[in-house]
Motif scaffolding. Structure first.
Motif, short mmCIF file in Angstrom:
data_model
loop_
_atom_site.label_atom_id
_atom_site.label_comp_id
_atom_site.label_asym_id
_atom_site.label_seq_id
_atom_site.Cartn_x
_atom_site.Cartn_y
_atom_site.Cartn_z
N ARG A 109 0.72 -1.61 0.11
CA ARG A 109 0.27 0.05 0.29
C ARG A 109 1.03 1.52 0.26
O ARG A 109 0.56 1.94 -1.00
CB ARG A 109 -0.40 0.01 1.18
N SER A 110 1.80 1.39 0.95
CA SER A 110 3.39 2.53 0.55
C SER A 110 3.44 2.91 -0.57
O SER A 110 3.85 3.63 -1.25
CB SER A 110 3.46 2.23 2.09
N LEU A 111 4.29 1.21 -1.46
CA LEU A 111 4.27 1.02 -2.34
C LEU A 111 3.83 2.28 -3.31
O LEU A 111 4.10 3.14 -4.29
CB LEU A 111 5.20 0.33 -2.34
N VAL A 112 2.60 1.81 -3.53
CA VAL A 112 1.41 2.16 -4.26
C VAL A 112 1.33 3.44 -4.29
O VAL A 112 1.26 3.89 -5.11
CB VAL A 112 0.43 1.18 -4.21
N TRP A 113 1.06 4.11 -2.59
CA TRP A 113 0.71 5.13 -2.46
C TRP A 113 1.87 6.66 -3.23
O TRP A 113 1.95 7.52 -3.64
CB TRP A 113 0.95 5.62 -0.87
N PHE A 114 3.32 5.97 -3.03
CA PHE A 114 4.46 7.12 -3.50
C PHE A 114 4.09 6.69 -5.04
O PHE A 114 4.50 7.45 -5.06
CB PHE A 114 5.48 5.90 -2.92
N ALA A 115 3.81 6.09 -5.64
CA ALA A 115 3.75 5.86 -7.25
C ALA A 115 2.48 7.11 -7.22
O ALA A 115 2.80 7.78 -8.42
CB ALA A 115 3.49 4.31 -7.35
N GLY A 116 1.72 6.62 -6.90
CA GLY A 116 0.40 7.56 -6.99
C GLY A 116 0.72 9.29 -6.76
O GLY A 116 0.70 10.34 -7.82
N PHE A 117 1.92 9.61 -5.53
CA PHE A 117 2.72 11.13 -5.39
C PHE A 117 2.93 11.11 -6.24
O PHE A 117 3.67 12.24 -7.18
CB PHE A 117 2.56 10.97 -4.25
N ALA A 118 4.16 9.94 -6.63
CA ALA A 118 5.39 10.73 -8.00
C ALA A 118 4.76 10.66 -9.08
O ALA A 118 4.44 11.93 -10.36
CB ALA A 118 6.01 9.47 -8.61
N ILE A 119 3.43 10.30 -9.64
CA ILE A 119 2.66 10.39 -10.64
C ILE A 119 1.90 11.59 -10.93
O ILE A 119 1.90 12.65 -11.21
CB ILE A 119 1.40 10.04 -11.12
N ILE A 120 1.24 12.34 -9.32
CA ILE A 120 0.91 13.82 -9.54
C ILE A 120 2.68 14.67 -9.58
O ILE A 120 2.30 16.06 -10.56
CB ILE A 120 0.81 14.13 -7.99
N VAL A 121 3.66 14.23 -8.89
CA VAL A 121 5.16 15.40 -9.30
C VAL A 121 5.45 15.58 -10.51
O VAL A 121 5.48 16.62 -11.09
CB VAL A 121 5.65 14.85 -8.52
N SER A 122 4.95 14.75 -11.89
CA SER A 122 5.60 13.84 -12.97
C SER A 122 4.51 15.02 -13.62
O SER A 122 5.42 15.98 -14.72
CB SER A 122 4.83 12.74 -13.35
N TYR A 123 3.18 15.45 -13.60
CA TYR A 123 2.73 16.50 -14.16
C TYR A 123 2.90 17.99 -14.17
O TYR A 123 3.41 18.48 -15.12
CB TYR A 123 1.45 17.12 -13.66
N PHE A 124 3.78 18.33 -13.16
CA PHE A 124 4.25 19.36 -13.14
C PHE A 124 6.20 19.14 -14.26
O PHE A 124 5.95 20.33 -14.87
CB PHE A 124 4.77 19.81 -11.72
#
Length: 128
Positions: A109-124
């Motif tokens: 779950r924590s790894l998947v959360w981090f992946a989702g957060f990384a996707i948000i950052v990648s937008y920028f």
């Protein structure tokens, strides 16, 4: 409407699915508990408690995702297909996150959360 914008709508709906699981999988929720749902939800255990926690986290990550989608659309430097793919991958990560939370797979779950957060950052970064 772009696919990314539709994904914003999906992201807005996901927490309510978690809320449904939290309230109705325990079999005890009724209109009586609806007068003070926070107290009821705070007393949950097991799967319903994890569903409630997934609901809260789903609400917490919403502003970042919505801001990333809107800002990248306003800036306009990225191809729309890139933004759309990122949005679909983000929604996929959120669905996996909810599944991991419900299944009590904390590390995954924590790894998947981090992946989702990384996707948000990648937008920028793709919008630079």
């Amino acid at each position: 409407m772009t696919v990314a914008f539709w994904c914003v709508l999906i992201a807005l709906i996901l927490p309510y699915g978690c809320a449904y699981i939290a309230k109705f999988t325990g079999g005890k929720f009724s209109l009586k508990q609806n007068h003070d749902p926070r107290t009821y939800l705070d007393a949950l255990e097991g799967l319903p408690k994890r569903a409630h926690a997934a609901q809260l986290n789903s609400f917490e990550i919403l502003p970042g995702f919505i801001a990333a989608v809107v800002i990248s659309d306003i800036v306009g430097n990225a191809q729309q297909v890139t933004l759309d793919v990122l949005a679909v991958v983000f929604i996929t990560s959120r669905l996996l996150y909810i599944i991991c939370y419900l299944a009590d797979w904390a590390t995954l779950r924590s790894l998947v959360w981090f992946a989702g957060f990384a996707i948000i950052v990648s937008y920028f970064f793709v919008s630079m």
